[in-house]
Design a protein around this motif. Structure first.
Motif, PDB file in Angstrom:
ATOM      1  N   TRP A 302     -18.718 -21.348 136.986  1.00 63.13           N
ATOM      2  CA  TRP A 302     -20.114 -21.137 137.304  1.00 63.13           C
ATOM      3  C   TRP A 302     -20.890 -22.244 136.519  1.00 63.13           C
ATOM      4  O   TRP A 302     -21.786 -22.925 137.191  1.00 63.13           O
ATOM      5  CB  TRP A 302     -20.621 -19.706 136.977  1.00 63.13           C
ATOM      6  N   LYS A 303     -20.580 -22.285 135.709  1.00 63.16           N
ATOM      7  CA  LYS A 303     -21.551 -23.471 134.444  1.00 63.16           C
ATOM      8  C   LYS A 303     -21.157 -24.916 134.735  1.00 63.16           C
ATOM      9  O   LYS A 303     -22.244 -25.566 135.015  1.00 63.16           O
ATOM     10  CB  LYS A 303     -21.087 -23.215 132.927  1.00 63.16           C
ATOM     11  N   ALA A 304     -20.077 -25.021 135.165  1.00 61.38           N
ATOM     12  CA  ALA A 304     -19.678 -26.444 135.790  1.00 61.38           C
ATOM     13  C   ALA A 304     -20.459 -26.598 137.002  1.00 61.38           C
ATOM     14  O   ALA A 304     -21.139 -27.889 137.045  1.00 61.38           O
ATOM     15  CB  ALA A 304     -18.199 -26.655 135.988  1.00 61.38           C
ATOM     16  N   ALA A 305     -20.429 -25.660 138.054  1.00 68.22           N
ATOM     17  CA  ALA A 305     -21.302 -25.989 139.215  1.00 68.22           C
ATOM     18  C   ALA A 305     -22.953 -26.167 138.899  1.00 68.22           C
ATOM     19  O   ALA A 305     -23.615 -27.086 139.495  1.00 68.22           O
ATOM     20  CB  ALA A 305     -20.933 -24.871 140.180  1.00 68.22           C
ATOM     21  N   PHE A 306     -23.184 -25.305 138.106  1.00 70.20           N
ATOM     22  CA  PHE A 306     -24.778 -25.310 137.696  1.00 70.20           C
ATOM     23  C   PHE A 306     -25.072 -26.825 136.995  1.00 70.20           C
ATOM     24  O   PHE A 306     -26.141 -27.327 137.425  1.00 70.20           O
ATOM     25  CB  PHE A 306     -25.094 -24.242 136.801  1.00 70.20           C
ATOM     26  N   ASP A 307     -24.109 -27.297 136.052  1.00 67.71           N
ATOM     27  CA  ASP A 307     -24.574 -28.482 135.476  1.00 67.71           C
ATOM     28  C   ASP A 307     -24.339 -29.707 136.319  1.00 67.71           C
ATOM     29  O   ASP A 307     -25.307 -30.545 136.397  1.00 67.71           O
ATOM     30  CB  ASP A 307     -23.785 -28.429 134.194  1.00 67.71           C
ATOM     31  N   ARG A 308     -23.509 -29.696 137.428  1.00 67.40           N
ATOM     32  CA  ARG A 308     -23.114 -30.466 138.059  1.00 67.40           C
ATOM     33  C   ARG A 308     -24.441 -30.793 139.064  1.00 67.40           C
ATOM     34  O   ARG A 308     -24.729 -32.050 139.367  1.00 67.40           O
ATOM     35  CB  ARG A 308     -22.095 -30.445 138.750  1.00 67.40           C
ATOM     36  N   TYR A 309     -25.016 -29.655 139.555  1.00 70.59           N
ATOM     37  CA  TYR A 309     -26.088 -29.887 140.770  1.00 70.59           C
ATOM     38  C   TYR A 309     -27.364 -29.574 140.136  1.00 70.59           C
ATOM     39  O   TYR A 309     -28.351 -30.263 140.643  1.00 70.59           O
ATOM     40  CB  TYR A 309     -25.707 -28.998 141.962  1.00 70.59           C
ATOM     41  N   LEU A 310     -27.609 -28.657 139.432  1.00 74.56           N
ATOM     42  CA  LEU A 310     -28.885 -27.930 139.255  1.00 74.56           C
ATOM     43  C   LEU A 310     -29.668 -28.453 137.975  1.00 74.56           C
ATOM     44  O   LEU A 310     -30.747 -28.730 137.752  1.00 74.56           O
ATOM     45  CB  LEU A 310     -29.085 -26.515 139.362  1.00 74.56           C
ATOM     46  N   GLY A 325     -30.212 -21.081 133.490  1.00 73.46           N
ATOM     47  CA  GLY A 325     -29.005 -21.639 133.203  1.00 73.46           C
ATOM     48  C   GLY A 325     -27.744 -20.872 132.804  1.00 73.46           C
ATOM     49  O   GLY A 325     -26.927 -21.312 132.065  1.00 73.46           O
ATOM     50  N   ARG A 326     -27.916 -19.527 133.069  1.00 78.27           N
ATOM     51  CA  ARG A 326     -26.978 -18.771 132.914  1.00 78.27           C
ATOM     52  C   ARG A 326     -26.816 -17.834 134.123  1.00 78.27           C
ATOM     53  O   ARG A 326     -27.831 -17.383 134.881  1.00 78.27           O
ATOM     54  CB  ARG A 326     -27.034 -17.904 131.711  1.00 78.27           C
ATOM     55  N   GLN A 327     -25.431 -17.461 134.187  1.00 82.15           N
ATOM     56  CA  GLN A 327     -25.209 -16.466 135.595  1.00 82.15           C
ATOM     57  C   GLN A 327     -25.944 -15.212 135.179  1.00 82.15           C
ATOM     58  O   GLN A 327     -25.958 -14.675 134.329  1.00 82.15           O
ATOM     59  CB  GLN A 327     -23.686 -16.390 135.628  1.00 82.15           C
ATOM     60  N   PRO A 328     -26.552 -14.630 136.027  1.00 73.76           N
ATOM     61  CA  PRO A 328     -27.112 -13.046 136.005  1.00 73.76           C
ATOM     62  C   PRO A 328     -26.143 -12.263 135.671  1.00 73.76           C
ATOM     63  O   PRO A 328     -24.958 -12.329 136.062  1.00 73.76           O
ATOM     64  CB  PRO A 328     -27.784 -12.852 137.249  1.00 73.76           C
ATOM     65  N   GLU A 329     -26.443 -11.244 135.031  1.00 67.36           N
ATOM     66  CA  GLU A 329     -25.406 -10.276 134.513  1.00 67.36           C
ATOM     67  C   GLU A 329     -25.221  -9.366 135.699  1.00 67.36           C
ATOM     68  O   GLU A 329     -25.815  -8.907 136.301  1.00 67.36           O
ATOM     69  CB  GLU A 329     -25.916  -9.273 133.485  1.00 67.36           C
ATOM     70  N   PRO A 330     -23.890  -9.026 135.621  1.00 68.42           N
ATOM     71  CA  PRO A 330     -23.469  -8.188 136.909  1.00 68.42           C
ATOM     72  C   PRO A 330     -24.258  -6.735 136.876  1.00 68.42           C
ATOM     73  O   PRO A 330     -24.369  -6.187 135.491  1.00 68.42           O
ATOM     74  CB  PRO A 330     -21.985  -7.862 136.698  1.00 68.42           C
ATOM     75  N   GLU A 331     -24.650  -6.175 137.993  1.00 73.66           N
ATOM     76  CA  GLU A 331     -25.442  -4.858 138.072  1.00 73.66           C
ATOM     77  C   GLU A 331     -24.554  -3.767 137.453  1.00 73.66           C
ATOM     78  O   GLU A 331     -24.974  -2.869 137.185  1.00 73.66           O
ATOM     79  CB  GLU A 331     -26.019  -4.728 139.295  1.00 73.66           C
ATOM     80  N   GLU A 332     -23.156  -3.881 137.777  1.00 78.26           N
ATOM     81  CA  GLU A 332     -22.443  -2.826 137.331  1.00 78.26           C
ATOM     82  C   GLU A 332     -20.955  -3.512 137.020  1.00 78.26           C
ATOM     83  O   GLU A 332     -20.735  -4.816 137.185  1.00 78.26           O
ATOM     84  CB  GLU A 332     -22.202  -1.551 138.294  1.00 78.26           C
ATOM     85  N   THR A 333     -19.952  -2.522 136.841  1.00 75.35           N
ATOM     86  CA  THR A 333     -18.520  -2.998 136.563  1.00 75.35           C
ATOM     87  C   THR A 333     -17.749  -2.616 137.612  1.00 75.35           C
ATOM     88  O   THR A 333     -17.627  -1.601 138.220  1.00 75.35           O
ATOM     89  CB  THR A 333     -18.065  -2.605 135.593  1.00 75.35           C
ATOM     90  N   SER A 364     -17.140 -36.109 144.139  1.00 72.75           N
ATOM     91  CA  SER A 364     -17.611 -35.537 143.004  1.00 72.75           C
ATOM     92  C   SER A 364     -19.111 -36.256 143.138  1.00 72.75           C
ATOM     93  O   SER A 364     -19.318 -37.496 143.413  1.00 72.75           O
ATOM     94  CB  SER A 364     -16.979 -36.072 141.587  1.00 72.75           C
ATOM     95  N   ARG A 365     -20.129 -35.725 142.237  1.00 73.49           N
ATOM     96  CA  ARG A 365     -21.582 -36.162 142.318  1.00 73.49           C
ATOM     97  C   ARG A 365     -22.064 -35.744 140.787  1.00 73.49           C
ATOM     98  O   ARG A 365     -22.726 -34.714 140.728  1.00 73.49           O
ATOM     99  CB  ARG A 365     -22.339 -35.729 143.385  1.00 73.49           C
ATOM    100  N   ARG A 366     -21.892 -36.730 139.958  1.00 70.79           N
ATOM    101  CA  ARG A 366     -22.359 -36.201 138.613  1.00 70.79           C
ATOM    102  C   ARG A 366     -23.575 -37.139 138.131  1.00 70.79           C
ATOM    103  O   ARG A 366     -23.686 -38.150 138.599  1.00 70.79           O
ATOM    104  CB  ARG A 366     -21.328 -36.542 137.534  1.00 70.79           C
ATOM    105  N   ASN A 367     -24.537 -36.454 137.676  1.00 68.05           N
ATOM    106  CA  ASN A 367     -25.723 -36.900 137.239  1.00 68.05           C
ATOM    107  C   ASN A 367     -26.438 -37.530 138.482  1.00 68.05           C
ATOM    108  O   ASN A 367     -27.123 -38.566 138.314  1.00 68.05           O
ATOM    109  CB  ASN A 367     -25.383 -38.223 136.142  1.00 68.05           C
ATOM    110  N   ARG A 368     -26.637 -36.686 139.395  1.00 67.93           N
ATOM    111  CA  ARG A 368     -27.229 -36.874 140.768  1.00 67.93           C
ATOM    112  C   ARG A 368     -28.503 -36.684 140.864  1.00 67.93           C
ATOM    113  O   ARG A 368     -28.813 -35.558 140.001  1.00 67.93           O
ATOM    114  CB  ARG A 368     -26.409 -36.535 141.708  1.00 67.93           C
ATOM    115  N   ARG A 369     -29.442 -37.092 141.814  1.00 66.62           N
ATOM    116  CA  ARG A 369     -30.340 -36.283 142.312  1.00 66.62           C
ATOM    117  C   ARG A 369     -30.768 -36.915 143.537  1.00 66.62           C
ATOM    118  O   ARG A 369     -30.946 -38.023 143.501  1.00 66.62           O
ATOM    119  CB  ARG A 369     -31.694 -35.932 141.224  1.00 66.62           C
TER     120      ARG A 369
END
Length: 373
Positions: A302-310, A325-333, A364-369
């Motif tokens: 998840w973090k890799a996808a976030f950093d790569r694009y957003l 910049g962090r994944q929302p906590e799951p609502e349950e288990t 791959s698209r790093r440091n893009r916008r």
């Protein structure tokens, strides 16, 4: 005394040790039998009353004999989900879609991505290459979770991204936008089925709905509207420059102009979820994937996808935050049944990983916008 008399007078060997040995063997056998009975009974109870296994969830979701997973995604949102001229898709949502598909048992070549319009996300209807409507298995398409949509029958997964509503104007526009009230009487374009339209009406603006966010951006370039509003994570992809040499998008915008991203102080969060359809086991499988990406050993996906694009867009959108910049906590288990040896031997969620071949993904698209133009 002769030999016969001597032999007959020899006392018999004691039988007590042999009987004791046999008794111990019988007790041990009885104990082992009792343990087998207890274990068998425990297994039956766990199987009957415990959570299902991952394989059982797949079977109930109708995935066991499937060799393809179909996912509806957006195709005109740079950084989130964009279709390129070569037919490949790229963006944060695309990486999340592949991550979930992998955890459901499908490698990238077994995943079909189809463009889906905003108004079709609830029905999970996307068009294939022939233009025919197809019911997709999942919708991963910047779809905000709301109670109204749930009341209308949409089944959402756990949230996988948190962002907020924001506004774009032309950089040459002298107006200052600190809230939606500053757009009173202005023509503001937004997606016709988005959560932004009602807020615009309440602020006294004149909302103009479009089916695609790229249509709103084009209307802003052409001076047909004064502003565009929707989720910040969607708008951010249109703000910065597109680095040279990258594959162009399939949706081309004409006469692009420099844009400004405004933080309107939105108090309510927009949390995106996956429309998993009406089968509870499909929802549980998707939630299990998001649970593992949030708390399991594969959380770097998840973090890799976030950093790569957003995260790479943030420098062009300050002071507006693109997304949390962090994944929302799951609502349950979500619980799945695994024996201790399975937990030790297999990676979560209990199946061998084959990985997503990089060649099957978008380049791959790093440091893009991207300005989307």
């Amino acid at each position: 005394m002769d030999r016969d008399d001597e032999t007959s007078s020899t006392p018999p060997a004691p039988a007590a040790p042999a009987r004791a040995s046999r008794s111990r063997q019988l007790r041990l056998a009885a104990l082992l039998l009792l343990l087998v009975v207890v274990v068998a009974a425990t297994v039956r109870v766990v199987v009957a009353t415990g959570p299902p296994t991952w394989d059982e969830l797949r079977e109930r979701a109708g995935l066991t004999n499937r060799d393809r997973l179909i996912i509806g995604v957006k195709d005109d949102q740079p950084g989130v989900a964009q279709k390129l001229e070569n037919g490949a898709f790229e963006g944060f949502d695309i990486d999340i879609a592949y991550m979930i598909a992998e955890d459901l048992g499908f490698d990238a070549p077994e995943v079909t991505l189809l463009s889906i319009e905003s108004e079709d996300r609830a029905r999970r209807q996307a068009r294939d290459a022939d233009g025919s409507f197809v019911t997709v298995d999942l919708v991963v398409a910047s779809y905000s979770i709301t109670e109204q949509r749930r009341d209308q029958g949409v089944t959402f997964s756990f949230p996988y991204l948190e962002t907020e509503q924001s506004v774009l104007t032309l950089a040459s526009d002298p107006r200052q936008v600190a809230s939606l009230r500053d757009l009173e009487r202005a023509k503001v374009c937004t997606l016709g089925t988005s959560t932004s339209e009602q807020r615009l009406r309440e602020a006294g603006a004149n909302p103009i709905g479009r089916n695609r966010i790229s249509q709103c951006i084009q209307a802003l370039y052409d001076g047909e509207v004064d502003a565009v509003t929707t989720d910040a994570a969607i708008l951010a992809g249109f703000v910065g420059p597109r680095p040279p040499g990258e594959l162009p998008p399939a949706t081309k915008l004409l006469r692009p102009k420099e844009l400004r991203h405004w933080d309107i102080g939105a108090e309510s969060a927009e949390k995106w979820g996956v429309n998993t359809g009406p089968v509870p086991e499909m929802r549980d499988l998707v939630n299990l994937s998001l649970q593992q990406s949030a708390k399991g050993p594969d959380g770097d996906r998840w973090k890799a996808a976030f950093d790569r694009y957003l995260a790479s867009e943030q420098q062009y959108s300050n002071p507006q935050q693109v997304a949390v910049g962090r994944q929302p906590e799951p609502e349950e288990t979500v619980e799945v049944r695994q024996w201790p040896w399975e937990r030790w031997a297999l990676p979560s969620p209990g199946r061998p990983r084959s990985g997503v071949p990089s060649a099957a993904r978008a380049p791959s698209r790093r440091n893009r916008r991207s300005s989307g133009c």
